[in-house]
Enzyme design. Structure first.
Site, PDB file in Angstrom:
ATOM      1  N   GLY A   1      -8.713  20.224 -34.557  1.00 38.61           N
ATOM      2  CA  GLY A   1      -9.567  19.259 -35.236  1.00 38.61           C
ATOM      3  C   GLY A   1     -10.009  19.754 -36.597  1.00 38.61           C
ATOM      4  O   GLY A   1     -10.097  18.994 -37.565  1.00 38.61           O
ATOM      5  N   LEU A   2     -10.293  21.064 -36.696  1.00 39.98           N
ATOM      6  CA  LEU A   2     -10.679  21.649 -37.978  1.00 39.98           C
ATOM      7  C   LEU A   2      -9.524  21.551 -38.974  1.00 39.98           C
ATOM      8  O   LEU A   2      -9.718  21.220 -40.147  1.00 39.98           O
ATOM      9  CB  LEU A   2     -11.075  23.111 -37.772  1.00 39.98           C
TER      10      LEU A   2
ATOM     11  N   ASP B   1     -12.808  35.324 -35.247  1.00 34.40           N
ATOM     12  CA  ASP B   1     -11.963  34.132 -35.247  1.00 34.40           C
ATOM     13  C   ASP B   1     -12.572  32.963 -34.489  1.00 34.40           C
ATOM     14  O   ASP B   1     -12.140  31.831 -34.669  1.00 34.40           O
ATOM     15  CB  ASP B   1     -10.602  34.461 -34.626  1.00 34.40           C
TER      16      ASP B   1
ATOM     17  N   ASP C   1       0.806  -1.227   0.000  1.00 36.23           N
ATOM     18  CA  ASP C   1       0.000   0.000   0.000  1.00 36.23           C
ATOM     19  C   ASP C   1       0.838   1.275   0.000  1.00 36.23           C
ATOM     20  O   ASP C   1       0.301   2.361   0.187  1.00 36.23           O
ATOM     21  CB  ASP C   1      -0.938   0.014   1.211  1.00 36.23           C
TER      22      ASP C   1
END
Length: 536
Positions: free
Chosen positions: A421-422, A286, A36
């Site tokens: 992603g774009l 933007d 532990d």
């Protein structure tokens, strides 16, 4: 209990360790077997601390179970005090040692150590890490301040003259951006003319915690950790507590108004913050194309509820999922989910969370380190907003989540995965163009890049070998199970042209459509037939 690959919260003794590690002269004696002691890694590796946690383990082994493990604990407690000379000690047992029932608190009391020793009762098989941290902090606050409590029937509590004074409560070790949040909120309170007496437990000494009762009110930044202690201070010393968590522009302004009302000060100086950029940037040319993006939020209740408000009211996103893993604050999450018209998800099972994200098909996930892994597997952008976190979420730079600068950080970190992603989608669309193909080379090399080398001819393949996708960068085909339809090269190339954030759903729908109609091979016609079928 159940076996799992991931867990959102550890056992409660890890929560107690977060309190001890956050403070400066508090020591934790933990009755625990050798296995532990893994918790040290959480702080030294993930949080990149420059010293080990102030924890002494008894580290008993299997052969010790036939003898007196209580003696091992007493020896460990005495050795810990002699070596570290702490101002106070907390003692308890790990989940494994709890089964032995050695009573660490009673054993420590019998030792007569020359410092306060606070026993912890942490039911490992009923409670979890956040509860353990909250209970440990509550026991410390109560144990060190109770001697200053007014006598029964005495309502008056003496306060020192001067400017309003407050405590900032809740920041711990292993907390998500806690260090920077405390710094940001301290500066905000100072601009309002309010003095911060103590910030605890992070960075506080035992003596600091013992004078929490001297302040006029308490600022609760993380209710999961500090709410129980703040409620006791409110009942005992008549100290009001804040309830608004200053994450985002709207919540920060609400927090300023709440603090100003409690302290009786003018909020104008704090409200006029020239460094706040999120409102203008989120309305700019933007970023307005991000309006309406589908977002799924999951984490601890405090950060999840706050993130949902920012996402909907300040970023213009569409909330498609909201949940939390700590059931103690389920009521707050359900109320927020009802406000934004989504179904709440209260669970600590990451498989349920993964299924919910996949079904909601969001374009952005705001979650913990768990959701980062889930989003990566599903090909969805993700930003971490909550613990549990990993090493990259303890940056060297200043990156709060709260206050004006915290709002700026939220904008940057949430918009970034959507913008990237774009770009990925655009590169995928134009990959067949000569300028964007894999053979074009890095754009920054210009005309001086080496001429592309001809690709080596592939060895002839047997007639039954599976064809490679015709489109460079196409998604690798999964091994087809017996009877599953197989994608043709043309269909796979067409699938790649679909935007990345809905490509997974389009693929699943097409495969289901093909299976239902007995098609063994998915062609371009099958893809468009499936689109027409599910578009009705």
């Amino acid at each position: 209990m159940k076996l799992t690959v991931w867990t959102y919260e550890g056992p409660p003794h890890v929560g107690a360790m977060r309190i001890a590690t956050a403070m400066k002269d508090l020591h934790y004696v933990l009755h625990a077997p050798q296995g532990d002691t893994y918790a040290d890694l959480l702080f030294t590796m993930i949080e990149r601390r420059d010293h080990r946690p102030p924890v002494t383990y008894t580290t008993f082994q299997a052969r010790d179970l036939g003898s007196d493990t209580a003696e091992l604990f007493k020896d460990a407690a005495q050795d810990a005090y002699a070596r570290f000379k702490p101002a106070a000690m907390i003692v308890g047992a790990s989940c494994t040692a709890e089964l032995i029932q050695d009573d660490p608190g009673g054993l420590a009391a019998a030792l007569g150590l020359p410092c306060p020793v606070l026993p912890l009762e942490l039911p490992s098989y009923m409670k979890k890490e956040n509860w353990g941290a909250a209970h440990t902090f509550y026991q410390l606050v109560r144990g060190l301040n109770n001697a200053h409590a007014p006598a029964p029937g005495e309502d008056k509590v003496e306060r020192k003259p001067g400017p309003p004074r407050c405590n900032i409560l809740g920041a711990t070790a292993l907390g998500f951006r806690h260090r920077d949040d405390v710094k940001e909120i301290t500066a905000l309170l100072n601009r309002m003319g309010i003095e911060v007496s103590v910030a605890a437990p992070l960075g506080a000494t035992v003596a600091d915690v013992a004078r929490l009762h001297e302040a006029d009110f308490n600022v609760v930044l993380y209710p999961e950790i500090a709410d129980e202690a703040a409620r006791w201070l409110e009942r005992t010393f008549k100290q009001p507590r804040t309830t608004v968590i200053p994450i985002g522009v709207g919540a920060t302004r609400d927090f300023i108004a709440e603090v100003a009302d409690i302290a009786g000060v003018d909020p104008a100086k704090a409200l006029n913050d020239r460094d706040l950029r999120l409102p203008w940037w989120s309305k700019s040319v933007d970023s307005n194309y991000l309006t309406g993006k589908r977002v799924f939020v999951f984490g601890d209740a405090t950060h999840a509820v706050a993130a949902a408000r920012v996402a909907v009211e300040e970023m213009g996103f569409k909330l498609v999922g909201l949940g939390a893993y700590n059931r103690e604050f389920a009521r707050e999450v359900r109320a927020a989910a009802e406000k934004y018209g989504v179904e709440p998800l209260i669970t600590d099972d990451y498989l349920e969370v993964e299924a919910a994200i996949e079904a909601a098909n969001p374009e952005l996930v705001l979650g913990s380190q768990m959701e980062r892994h889930i989003a990566k597997r599903l090909g969805i952008g993700c930003s971490v907003i909550s613990a549990p976190v990993h090493v990259e979420d303890f940056p060297a730079r200043y990156a709060p989540q709260m206050g004006a600068e915290g709002a700026n950080v939220l904008f940057d970190t949430w918009v970034h995965p959507l913008v990237m992603g774009l770009e990925e989608h655009l590169l995928g669309m134009f990959r067949e163009d000569f300028e964007f193909s894999d053979e074009a080379g890095p754009s920054h090399l210009g005309g001086h890049r080496p001429a592309p080398q001809p690709r080596p001819q592939a060895a002839p393949q047997p007639a039954h070998a599976e064809a490679e996708p015709a489109l460079a960068g196409a998604e690798p085909s999964q091994p087809a199970a017996a009877g599953d339809p197989v994608w043709s090269d043309d269909a796979m190339a067409e699938l790649k042209k679909i935007p990345f954030f809905v490509r997974g759903k389009a693929r699943r729908n097409t495969e289901n459509y093909a299976a239902q109609n007995g098609a063994q091979t998915i062609t371009v016609d099958t893809l468009y037939d499936a689109k027409a079928h599910f578009g009705r």
